[in-house]
Write a protein that holds these residues in place. Structure first.
Motif, PDB file in Angstrom:
ATOM      1  N   LEU A 190     -13.660 -32.842 -82.143  1.00  0.00           N
ATOM      2  CA  LEU A 190     -13.690 -31.607 -81.361  1.00  0.00           C
ATOM      3  C   LEU A 190     -13.988 -31.895 -79.892  1.00  0.00           C
ATOM      4  O   LEU A 190     -13.293 -31.414 -78.991  1.00  0.00           O
ATOM      5  CB  LEU A 190     -14.739 -30.660 -81.939  1.00  0.00           C
ATOM      6  N   GLN A 191     -15.018 -32.700 -79.638  1.00  0.00           N
ATOM      7  CA  GLN A 191     -15.428 -32.994 -78.274  1.00  0.00           C
ATOM      8  C   GLN A 191     -14.374 -33.807 -77.525  1.00  0.00           C
ATOM      9  O   GLN A 191     -14.139 -33.580 -76.333  1.00  0.00           O
ATOM     10  CB  GLN A 191     -16.765 -33.744 -78.271  1.00  0.00           C
ATOM     11  N   ASN A 192     -13.737 -34.744 -78.215  1.00  0.00           N
ATOM     12  CA  ASN A 192     -12.698 -35.535 -77.560  1.00  0.00           C
ATOM     13  C   ASN A 192     -11.502 -34.671 -77.181  1.00  0.00           C
ATOM     14  O   ASN A 192     -10.877 -34.875 -76.132  1.00  0.00           O
ATOM     15  CB  ASN A 192     -12.255 -36.694 -78.459  1.00  0.00           C
ATOM     16  N   GLY A 193     -11.172 -33.699 -78.032  1.00  0.00           N
ATOM     17  CA  GLY A 193     -10.083 -32.780 -77.718  1.00  0.00           C
ATOM     18  C   GLY A 193     -10.392 -31.961 -76.472  1.00  0.00           C
ATOM     19  O   GLY A 193      -9.540 -31.783 -75.587  1.00  0.00           O
ATOM     20  N   ILE A 194     -11.620 -31.470 -76.379  1.00  0.00           N
ATOM     21  CA  ILE A 194     -12.047 -30.710 -75.197  1.00  0.00           C
ATOM     22  C   ILE A 194     -12.038 -31.603 -73.960  1.00  0.00           C
ATOM     23  O   ILE A 194     -11.565 -31.217 -72.889  1.00  0.00           O
ATOM     24  CB  ILE A 194     -13.451 -30.121 -75.430  1.00  0.00           C
ATOM     25  N   ALA A 195     -12.558 -32.828 -74.117  1.00  0.00           N
ATOM     26  CA  ALA A 195     -12.638 -33.763 -72.985  1.00  0.00           C
ATOM     27  C   ALA A 195     -11.255 -34.113 -72.456  1.00  0.00           C
ATOM     28  O   ALA A 195     -11.056 -34.225 -71.238  1.00  0.00           O
ATOM     29  CB  ALA A 195     -13.391 -35.023 -73.402  1.00  0.00           C
ATOM     30  N   ASP A 196     -10.283 -34.303 -73.362  1.00  0.00           N
ATOM     31  CA  ASP A 196      -8.922 -34.622 -72.927  1.00  0.00           C
ATOM     32  C   ASP A 196      -8.356 -33.504 -72.051  1.00  0.00           C
ATOM     33  O   ASP A 196      -7.715 -33.759 -71.023  1.00  0.00           O
ATOM     34  CB  ASP A 196      -8.016 -34.852 -74.137  1.00  0.00           C
ATOM     35  N   LYS A 197      -8.596 -32.251 -72.452  1.00  0.00           N
ATOM     36  CA  LYS A 197      -8.110 -31.116 -71.664  1.00  0.00           C
ATOM     37  C   LYS A 197      -8.830 -31.042 -70.325  1.00  0.00           C
ATOM     38  O   LYS A 197      -8.219 -30.764 -69.284  1.00  0.00           O
ATOM     39  CB  LYS A 197      -8.320 -29.815 -72.447  1.00  0.00           C
ATOM     40  N   GLN A 198     -10.138 -31.309 -70.337  1.00  0.00           N
ATOM     41  CA  GLN A 198     -10.905 -31.281 -69.095  1.00  0.00           C
ATOM     42  C   GLN A 198     -10.406 -32.332 -68.114  1.00  0.00           C
ATOM     43  O   GLN A 198     -10.330 -32.089 -66.903  1.00  0.00           O
ATOM     44  CB  GLN A 198     -12.393 -31.496 -69.392  1.00  0.00           C
ATOM     45  N   LEU A 199     -10.079 -33.524 -68.624  1.00  0.00           N
ATOM     46  CA  LEU A 199      -9.600 -34.602 -67.752  1.00  0.00           C
ATOM     47  C   LEU A 199      -8.264 -34.232 -67.112  1.00  0.00           C
ATOM     48  O   LEU A 199      -8.044 -34.469 -65.917  1.00  0.00           O
ATOM     49  CB  LEU A 199      -9.477 -35.904 -68.541  1.00  0.00           C
ATOM     50  N   ILE A 200      -7.365 -33.642 -67.897  1.00  0.00           N
ATOM     51  CA  ILE A 200      -6.068 -33.208 -67.358  1.00  0.00           C
ATOM     52  C   ILE A 200      -6.284 -32.202 -66.229  1.00  0.00           C
ATOM     53  O   ILE A 200      -5.678 -32.301 -65.162  1.00  0.00           O
ATOM     54  CB  ILE A 200      -5.193 -32.599 -68.480  1.00  0.00           C
ATOM     55  N   LEU A 201      -7.172 -31.231 -66.448  1.00  0.00           N
ATOM     56  CA  LEU A 201      -7.436 -30.210 -65.433  1.00  0.00           C
ATOM     57  C   LEU A 201      -8.084 -30.816 -64.191  1.00  0.00           C
ATOM     58  O   LEU A 201      -7.765 -30.424 -63.069  1.00  0.00           O
ATOM     59  CB  LEU A 201      -8.334 -29.115 -66.013  1.00  0.00           C
ATOM     60  N   LYS A 202      -8.985 -31.783 -64.400  1.00  0.00           N
ATOM     61  CA  LYS A 202      -9.630 -32.443 -63.241  1.00  0.00           C
ATOM     62  C   LYS A 202      -8.579 -33.131 -62.380  1.00  0.00           C
ATOM     63  O   LYS A 202      -8.614 -33.037 -61.141  1.00  0.00           O
ATOM     64  CB  LYS A 202     -10.671 -33.454 -63.717  1.00  0.00           C
ATOM     65  N   LYS A 203      -7.640 -33.832 -63.002  1.00  0.00           N
ATOM     66  CA  LYS A 203      -6.605 -34.528 -62.252  1.00  0.00           C
ATOM     67  C   LYS A 203      -5.680 -33.543 -61.547  1.00  0.00           C
ATOM     68  O   LYS A 203      -5.243 -33.784 -60.413  1.00  0.00           O
ATOM     69  CB  LYS A 203      -5.812 -35.457 -63.171  1.00  0.00           C
ATOM     70  N   GLU A 204      -5.371 -32.413 -62.205  1.00  0.00           N
ATOM     71  CA  GLU A 204      -4.539 -31.394 -61.573  1.00  0.00           C
ATOM     72  C   GLU A 204      -5.242 -30.807 -60.348  1.00  0.00           C
ATOM     73  O   GLU A 204      -4.630 -30.603 -59.296  1.00  0.00           O
ATOM     74  CB  GLU A 204      -4.213 -30.287 -62.578  1.00  0.00           C
ATOM     75  N   ILE A 205      -6.547 -30.533 -60.490  1.00  0.00           N
ATOM     76  CA  ILE A 205      -7.320 -29.984 -59.377  1.00  0.00           C
ATOM     77  C   ILE A 205      -7.357 -30.974 -58.214  1.00  0.00           C
ATOM     78  O   ILE A 205      -7.214 -30.595 -57.047  1.00  0.00           O
ATOM     79  CB  ILE A 205      -8.749 -29.626 -59.840  1.00  0.00           C
ATOM     80  N   ALA A 206      -7.553 -32.266 -58.542  1.00  0.00           N
ATOM     81  CA  ALA A 206      -7.590 -33.293 -57.491  1.00  0.00           C
ATOM     82  C   ALA A 206      -6.256 -33.362 -56.750  1.00  0.00           C
ATOM     83  O   ALA A 206      -6.213 -33.484 -55.522  1.00  0.00           O
ATOM     84  CB  ALA A 206      -7.936 -34.641 -58.102  1.00  0.00           C
ATOM     85  N   ALA A 207      -5.140 -33.265 -57.487  1.00  0.00           N
ATOM     86  CA  ALA A 207      -3.817 -33.315 -56.861  1.00  0.00           C
ATOM     87  C   ALA A 207      -3.585 -32.093 -55.974  1.00  0.00           C
ATOM     88  O   ALA A 207      -3.055 -32.207 -54.861  1.00  0.00           O
ATOM     89  CB  ALA A 207      -2.738 -33.405 -57.939  1.00  0.00           C
ATOM     90  N   LEU A 208      -3.989 -30.919 -56.447  1.00  0.00           N
ATOM     91  CA  LEU A 208      -3.817 -29.696 -55.663  1.00  0.00           C
ATOM     92  C   LEU A 208      -4.714 -29.702 -54.422  1.00  0.00           C
ATOM     93  O   LEU A 208      -4.307 -29.234 -53.350  1.00  0.00           O
ATOM     94  CB  LEU A 208      -4.120 -28.471 -56.529  1.00  0.00           C
ATOM     95  N   THR A 209      -5.917 -30.230 -54.576  1.00  0.00           N
ATOM     96  CA  THR A 209      -6.831 -30.321 -53.434  1.00  0.00           C
ATOM     97  C   THR A 209      -6.257 -31.241 -52.367  1.00  0.00           C
ATOM     98  O   THR A 209      -6.308 -30.941 -51.159  1.00  0.00           O
ATOM     99  CB  THR A 209      -8.208 -30.839 -53.892  1.00  0.00           C
ATOM    100  N   LYS A 210      -5.706 -32.367 -52.794  1.00  0.00           N
ATOM    101  CA  LYS A 210      -5.079 -33.301 -51.852  1.00  0.00           C
ATOM    102  C   LYS A 210      -3.907 -32.630 -51.134  1.00  0.00           C
ATOM    103  O   LYS A 210      -3.750 -32.763 -49.910  1.00  0.00           O
ATOM    104  CB  LYS A 210      -4.610 -34.547 -52.604  1.00  0.00           C
ATOM    105  N   GLN A 211      -3.091 -31.908 -51.892  1.00  0.00           N
ATOM    106  CA  GLN A 211      -1.948 -31.225 -51.287  1.00  0.00           C
ATOM    107  C   GLN A 211      -2.407 -30.165 -50.286  1.00  0.00           C
ATOM    108  O   GLN A 211      -1.845 -30.034 -49.193  1.00  0.00           O
ATOM    109  CB  GLN A 211      -1.111 -30.572 -52.387  1.00  0.00           C
TER     110      GLN A 211
END
Length: 232
Positions: A190-211
């Motif tokens: 359960l926790q790994n599934g949540i963590a995987d989604k959190q990591l994807i969102l973190k990377k998306e946020i970082a890319a949008l912030t850079k843009q």
């Protein structure tokens, strides 16, 4: 927290009469088949180091190198990049350790208690004690265990200029090992599934912030407009 994980019949363990035993180290009752071990029995504990800043050839490579400031700036459960990378020469010139993906990083001084999970092979400066679980599937559990006990870990700190937690003290720090194997496995999944989604969102946020940071100066000086695509 109250040991009411599902028992073999799916009922709350403690409330359903699950056997408990007093543990002297934790000074409380725990399920009879759970164990208390030292952190060093659960994970390797690694120190970090800093290559000489006098030699520019030590920096600017492709080895991710993390400092407490990186964790402080990012304020994230995950870390996969820092402000500066180091080179192979820089890595070989000091006693830092390469840490695999899912290692748990904990700042051990200035300040004590920043915790993050590595999502890239990284190394750190001397401001860390990092944990490589002997079973990498235990990474998420170790992360939350350390976060939950960070106040007790902070109390281990000593020093005159600033407090630092030693590797020896962390090696002896107790960790509770669950005997509820099925419930633990389900929790990990359960926790790994949540963590995987959190990591994807973190990377998306970082890319949008850079843009955003790249676009704002262009908008401010008139090199681009919000309706640029309509001007053609």
């Amino acid at each position: 927290v109250q040991f009411d994980f599902p028992d073999e019949n799916g009922r709350p363990y403690k409330l359903s009469g699950g056997k408990m035993a007093y543990n002297k180290r934790l000074k409380r009752e725990i399920p009879i088949d759970w164990q208390v071990k030292n952190l060093i029995d659960f994970a390797e504990i690694k120190n970090g180091a800093t290559p000489s800043t006098a030699d520019e050839a030590n920096y600017g490579g492709d080895i991710v190198w993390i400092t407490p400031k990186d964790l402080s700036d990012q304020q994230s459960k995950f870390v996969y990049q820092g402000e500066r990378n180091i080179t192979k020469q820089g890595f070989d010139s000091c006693s830092t350790s390469m840490l695999p993906v899912n290692s748990v990083l904990m700042s051990s001084r200035a300040p004590i208690g920043l915790v993050s999970i590595a999502k890239h092979d990284v190394c750190t400066n001397q401001g860390f004690k990092s944990f490589i679980p002997k079973n990498m599937e235990d990474s998420i559990f170790l992360y939350y265990y350390i976060k939950h006990h960070i106040k007790q870990i902070e109390q281990l700190g000593s020093g005159t200029t600033f407090k630092e937690v030693s590797r020896d003290d962390l090696c002896k720090f107790p960790i509770l090992i669950t005997g509820a194997k099925n419930a633990y496995k389900q929790w990990i999944e359960l926790q790994n599934g949540i963590a995987d989604k959190q990591l994807i969102l973190k990377k998306e946020i970082a890319a949008l912030t850079k843009q955003r940071d790249e676009l704002l100066p262009l908008l401010m000086n008139g090199q681009a407009s919000l309706n640029y695509h309509l001007s053609k």
